[in-house]
Write an enzyme that holds these catalytic residues in place. Structure first.
Site, PDB file in Angstrom:
ATOM      1  N   ASP A 110       0.806  -1.226   0.000  1.00 47.43           N
ATOM      2  CA  ASP A 110       0.000   0.000   0.000  1.00 47.43           C
ATOM      3  C   ASP A 110       0.839   1.275   0.000  1.00 47.43           C
ATOM      4  O   ASP A 110       0.290   2.378   0.084  1.00 47.43           O
ATOM      5  CB  ASP A 110      -0.934   0.000   1.212  1.00 47.43           C
ATOM      6  CG  ASP A 110      -2.044  -1.027   1.059  1.00 47.43           C
ATOM      7  OD1 ASP A 110      -2.598  -1.139  -0.047  1.00 47.43           O
ATOM      8  OD2 ASP A 110      -2.353  -1.723   2.039  1.00 47.43           O
ATOM      9  N   ASP A 175      -6.627  -4.252  -5.934  1.00 40.54           N
ATOM     10  CA  ASP A 175      -6.304  -2.939  -5.359  1.00 40.54           C
ATOM     11  C   ASP A 175      -4.880  -2.487  -5.719  1.00 40.54           C
ATOM     12  O   ASP A 175      -4.580  -1.305  -5.773  1.00 40.54           O
ATOM     13  CB  ASP A 175      -6.389  -2.944  -3.825  1.00 40.54           C
ATOM     14  CG  ASP A 175      -7.447  -3.840  -3.253  1.00 40.54           C
ATOM     15  OD1 ASP A 175      -7.830  -4.829  -3.915  1.00 40.54           O
ATOM     16  OD2 ASP A 175      -7.884  -3.595  -2.120  1.00 40.54           O
TER      17      ASP A 175
HETATM   18  N1  GLY Z   1      -7.171  -2.387   0.328  1.00 42.31           N
HETATM   19  C1  GLY Z   1      -7.897  -1.309  -0.127  1.00 42.31           C
HETATM   20  C2  GLY Z   1      -9.350  -1.412   0.029  1.00 42.31           C
HETATM   21  O1  GLY Z   1      -9.826  -1.855   1.064  1.00 42.31           O
HETATM   22  O2  GLY Z   1     -10.049  -1.051  -0.865  1.00 42.31           O
END
Ligand code: GLY
Length: 392
Positions: A110, A175
């Site tokens: 992330d 993601d």
């Molecule tokens: N990991 C990012 C989301 O929860 O969308």
């Protein structure tokens, strides 16, 4: 007679005012009122707002622990700075993003989300070389998670937390497409093509392995890190393996629009169009275009909506409109109209000072259900700024 004419004039003026559609600038002014209130609290606590806990209290992020959402509130401030040029937003963004400046080596994919939305926007607007340094550190950590066999960046560490129970070896989540913008940008700025090569490989592998023929995507694809073969496809935040988790569809769309921005490769544009068509034609999407948390949630029509997925989608479609004018614009504007209605946009001073209501973090984890989320607010403000750029 005079009194009658006066009353008629006042009524006409009132009706006229009422009927006038709120402009994009009006919406930004309104957003700023709420963000200013949140900012006062954030600065007093030296912390970043994320969402609400189960007791309805604001969850604040401080420097003790990496949090994938910590870049969004400083990023929202950068957008306010871009729009207003008021130094107070720049100063506040710099101060709040410094809370996590030492987390560039966190064991997380992330890093792109965190550092591009904060430092990335900051660097774009200020060209401050110290911000670029932080972006490079984060980008290098992201590159260190790249596996050449699968051609993908590792998303969740399979040996930690709740993920440990899933038996994955090299899980990649849709993601992760959102982390590529940082890599593309770093190659553009530094001239070092390593970041871009990693981003292209990840985008290509994801295009091959994450998508179904109808343009919808799986949430998780697990690879064998030795051979690069796909081991399994599953979900983590969606309803089921074969369902369509709403935010996942939005992340995929946004990610491929960004890939096209940096490459002009028509394969990425086609992928973005396929995803957009899936989203826009899905029969499970309600009339106001704010999706249920999963397109196949069994409790539809009583399932929680996810305003964050809608905000990400609107912002992505507004960029797609730059490349394919007029095809996706109306849908994006309809999403923004819905998000700006009383149903989704909080009255100033309410909603624990977040802008939007009704988002979902993760229903399978029983976490953040029908709450405000800082990333819903970020992509809503980003979309408003994109509308302003287009004079919409
Ligand atoms: N990991 C990012 C989301 O929860 O969308």
């Amino acid at each position: 007679m005079k009194k009658f004419l006066l009353t008629a004039l006042v009524s006409t003026l009132l009706v006229g005012c009422h009927a006038k559609q709120e402009s994009t600038n009006d919406r930004l002014v309104r957003a700023r009122q709420q963000i200013d209130l949140m900012l006062n609290e954030a600065l007093a606590r030296n912390a970043i707002p994320r969402t609400l806990d189960k007791e309805g209290q604001t969850v604040w992020i401080n420097k003790e622990k990496f949090d994938w959402t910590e870049g969004f509130f400083p990023g929202t401030l950068w957008y306010l700075y871009q729009w207003s040029r008021q130094e107070k937003y720049r100063n506040a963004a710099v101060r709040l993003q410094s809370i996590f400046e030492k987390q560039t080596n966190a064991a997380s994919h992330d890093l792109g989300f965190v550092f591009n939305c904060s430092y990335g926007n900051g660097y774009r607007l200020t060209r401050d070389p110290q911000m670029l340094d932080i972006m490079i550190q984060a980008g290098n950590t992201l590159v260190s998670r790249f596996n050449p066999a699968s051609g993908t960046i590792l998303s969740w560490n399979p040996d930690r937390g709740w993920q440990k129970l899933r038996g994955w070896k090299h899980p990649v989540i849709i993601d992760n497409m959102m982390n590529l913008e940082l890599l593309f940008e770093l190659s553009k700025i530094t001239g070092d093509s390593t970041y871009r090569k990693v981003a292209l490989s990840h985008a290509d592998a994801t295009m091959k392995n994450h998508f179904r023929p109808d343009g919808s995507s799986y949430h998780v694809v697990d690879y064998d890190p030795r051979t690069g073969e796909v081991r399994d496809r599953q979900t983590a935040q969606g309803y089921a393996t074969e369902s369509s988790w709403a935010r996942g569809q939005a992340w995929g769309l946004y990610g491929y629009v960004v890939c096209y921005r940096y490459t002009q490769d028509p394969r990425y544009l086609d992928m973005a169009v396929r995803i957009a068509r899936y989203i826009m034609s899905a029969p499970e999407i309600p009339a106001d275009h704010i999706p249920y948390w999963d397109y196949h949630a069994p409790e539809i029509p009583n399932a929680p909506r996810d305003a964050s997925a809608a905000a990400v989608t609107a912002s992505a479609l507004l960029e797609l409109d730059n490349y394919l004018p007029q095809t996706y614009r109306d849908y994006a504007l309809e999403i923004i109209n819905a998000l700006s209605s009383d149903e989704y946009r909080a009255a100033t001073g309410t909603n624990n000072l977040f802008l939007l209501k009704h988002s979902v973090g993760s229903i399978p984890h029983n976490n953040e259900i029908d709450v405000p989320l800082n990333y819903a607010d970020y992509y809503y403000v980003e979309a408003l700024c994109r509308m302003l750029d287009k004079q919409l």
